[in-house]
Design a protein around this motif. Structure first.
Motif, PDB file in Angstrom:
ATOM      1  N   UNK A 193       0.856  -1.180   0.000  1.00  0.00           N
ATOM      2  CA  UNK A 193       0.000   0.000   0.000  1.00  0.00           C
ATOM      3  C   UNK A 193       0.899   1.240   0.000  1.00  0.00           C
ATOM      4  N   UNK A 194       0.556   2.225  -0.836  1.00  0.00           N
ATOM      5  CA  UNK A 194       1.368   3.429  -1.005  1.00  0.00           C
ATOM      6  C   UNK A 194       0.538   4.657  -0.643  1.00  0.00           C
ATOM      7  N   UNK A 195       1.088   5.510   0.192  1.00  0.00           N
ATOM      8  CA  UNK A 195       0.361   6.752   0.493  1.00  0.00           C
ATOM      9  C   UNK A 195       0.356   7.641  -0.737  1.00  0.00           C
ATOM     10  N   UNK A 196      -0.833   8.077  -1.118  1.00  0.00           N
ATOM     11  CA  UNK A 196      -0.985   8.932  -2.288  1.00  0.00           C
ATOM     12  C   UNK A 196      -1.196  10.382  -1.897  1.00  0.00           C
ATOM     13  N   UNK A 197      -2.093  10.618  -0.935  1.00  0.00           N
ATOM     14  CA  UNK A 197      -2.484  11.979  -0.597  1.00  0.00           C
ATOM     15  C   UNK A 197      -2.680  12.135   0.899  1.00  0.00           C
ATOM     16  N   UNK A 198      -2.691  13.394   1.298  1.00  0.00           N
ATOM     17  CA  UNK A 198      -2.950  13.747   2.702  1.00  0.00           C
ATOM     18  C   UNK A 198      -3.778  15.024   2.729  1.00  0.00           C
ATOM     19  N   UNK A 199      -4.902  14.981   3.411  1.00  0.00           N
ATOM     20  CA  UNK A 199      -5.731  16.173   3.520  1.00  0.00           C
ATOM     21  C   UNK A 199      -6.329  16.594   2.189  1.00  0.00           C
ATOM     22  N   UNK A 246       0.916  -6.884  -5.691  1.00  0.00           N
ATOM     23  CA  UNK A 246      -0.364  -6.182  -5.717  1.00  0.00           C
ATOM     24  C   UNK A 246      -0.166  -4.818  -5.065  1.00  0.00           C
ATOM     25  N   UNK A 247      -0.707  -3.781  -5.687  1.00  0.00           N
ATOM     26  CA  UNK A 247      -0.504  -2.444  -5.167  1.00  0.00           C
ATOM     27  C   UNK A 247      -1.837  -1.796  -4.802  1.00  0.00           C
ATOM     28  N   UNK A 248      -1.792  -0.923  -3.795  1.00  0.00           N
ATOM     29  CA  UNK A 248      -2.965  -0.166  -3.383  1.00  0.00           C
ATOM     30  C   UNK A 248      -2.540   1.223  -2.953  1.00  0.00           C
ATOM     31  N   UNK A 249      -3.448   2.188  -3.045  1.00  0.00           N
ATOM     32  CA  UNK A 249      -3.147   3.577  -2.684  1.00  0.00           C
ATOM     33  C   UNK A 249      -4.028   3.994  -1.510  1.00  0.00           C
ATOM     34  N   UNK A 250      -3.447   4.799  -0.604  1.00  0.00           N
ATOM     35  CA  UNK A 250      -4.247   5.240   0.539  1.00  0.00           C
ATOM     36  C   UNK A 250      -4.176   6.754   0.739  1.00  0.00           C
ATOM     37  N   UNK A 251      -5.219   7.255   1.383  1.00  0.00           N
ATOM     38  CA  UNK A 251      -5.345   8.676   1.690  1.00  0.00           C
ATOM     39  C   UNK A 251      -5.326   8.870   3.193  1.00  0.00           C
ATOM     40  N   UNK A 252      -4.438   9.754   3.682  1.00  0.00           N
ATOM     41  CA  UNK A 252      -4.409  10.086   5.100  1.00  0.00           C
ATOM     42  C   UNK A 252      -5.407  11.202   5.352  1.00  0.00           C
ATOM     43  N   UNK A 288      -7.634  12.974  -3.675  1.00  0.00           N
ATOM     44  CA  UNK A 288      -7.267  11.592  -3.951  1.00  0.00           C
ATOM     45  C   UNK A 288      -7.613  11.200  -5.382  1.00  0.00           C
ATOM     46  N   UNK A 289      -8.810  11.558  -5.836  1.00  0.00           N
ATOM     47  CA  UNK A 289      -9.281  11.127  -7.157  1.00  0.00           C
ATOM     48  C   UNK A 289      -8.455  11.735  -8.289  1.00  0.00           C
TER      49      UNK A 289
END
Length: 287
Positions: free
Chosen positions: A116-122, A143-149, A163-164
């Motif tokens: 899982x990779x952090x993509x965005x924050x706020x 397998x990859x995934x993206x997350x939003x803090x 995020x989008x």
């Protein structure tokens, strides 16, 4: 009396032994300076390249000195217990530049199945290394995934849009993740829950898949226990020496924040277990 010309004086100076000494001395000094310059340049270049190589190949060993022995034993115990499950990591810009060709195993023999990779924050921030990590992962057998803090004090619609516009998910990627960890200062807990629900709905509409919700056990139990999250995969953080997290319906368990992975030398790495094997994990991916 014969007039002495400048040329005559110069020729006489050249014949003067003291002048010859100074010419030779100047030449030797220049030669030594050039030798010192090239030697210093070569030495600096050698140690820079050598340092880069050692950081990439052996830097992870330095982290072992910083990790408590109790944490290493806990990781060893849990991984052995869940050896048949899919195991993965999650990263952000805090891990710095990653040598992805070396990121293959946990403890040398447990394959890494997902990242899982952090993509965005706020509402406005993009992770500095997201694009690079996301692109590199596409070419790996992971397998990859993206997350939003989630910023608990920012507008949820703005955060979903952040995020989008940053993340394009493809077939085979894991569902998007909402990382919620803090309590709000500028709004009530009830408004926070409405914001979380709004973010989840907007993201599901965009990607046509139920997002994953990440938080720690205490947050799920004490702050958002009354939210209806039955249809969403749950990702729980619990670093205590346990056999499983407290949440009864967990899909992912982040059980340590001090993993050491070859190829990642700037910092420790979070280690996660999926509640199933790799084939079951693939069923969760975007179709």
């Amino acid at each position: 009396m014969k007039k002495r010309t400048k040329k005559t004086t110069k020729n006489q100076n050249l014949k003067n032994p003291s002048y010859k000494f100074y010419y030779w001395l100047t030449g030797i000094i220049l030669l030594l300076a050039l030798v010192f310059f090239f030697r210093t340049t070569f030495t600096m270049y050698y140690f820079i390249i050598k340092g880069k190589f050692e950081e990439r190949e052996y830097g992870y060993k330095n982290l072992e000195k910083l990790r408590p022995e109790s944490e290493a034993l806990k990781i060893h115990s849990i991984i052995n217990r869940y050896r048949s499950h899919a195991i993965g990591i999650d990263i952000s810009q805090h891990q710095g530049n990653i040598a992805w060709d070396s990121v293959k195993y946990i403890k040398n023999d447990i394959p890494i199945s997902f990242v899982f990779v952090r993509a965005t924050r706020g509402a406005y921030v993009q992770d500095a290394f997201f694009r690079k990590n996301w692109t590199n992962l596409k070419n790996k057998n992971l397998l990859r995934g993206a997350y939003h803090y989630y910023d608990v004090n920012r507008n949820s619609t703005d955060q979903a849009e952040n995020f989008m516009k940053t993340v394009t998910l493809e077939k085979g990627d894991l569902p998007p993740v909402l990382d919620i960890e803090e309590l709000p200062k500028n709004q009530s807990l009830e408004l926070l829950k409405k914001g979380i629900t709004n973010w989840l709905h907007l993201i599901e509409k965009q990607y046509q898949v139920k997002p994953i919700i990440y938080s720690n056990d205490a947050y799920f139990i004490h702050h958002i226990a009354d939210m209806d999250l039955t249809e969403y995969p749950i990702w729980v953080a619990n670093y205590n020496p346990r056999n499983s997290p407290k949440h009864s319906r967990w899909s992912f368990w982040q059980f340590s924040e001090k993993g050491i992975i070859k190829g990642i030398t700037s910092n420790f790495v979070d280690i996660n277990i999926f509640n199933g094997n790799t084939n079951q994990l693939e069923k969760l991916t975007i179709k």
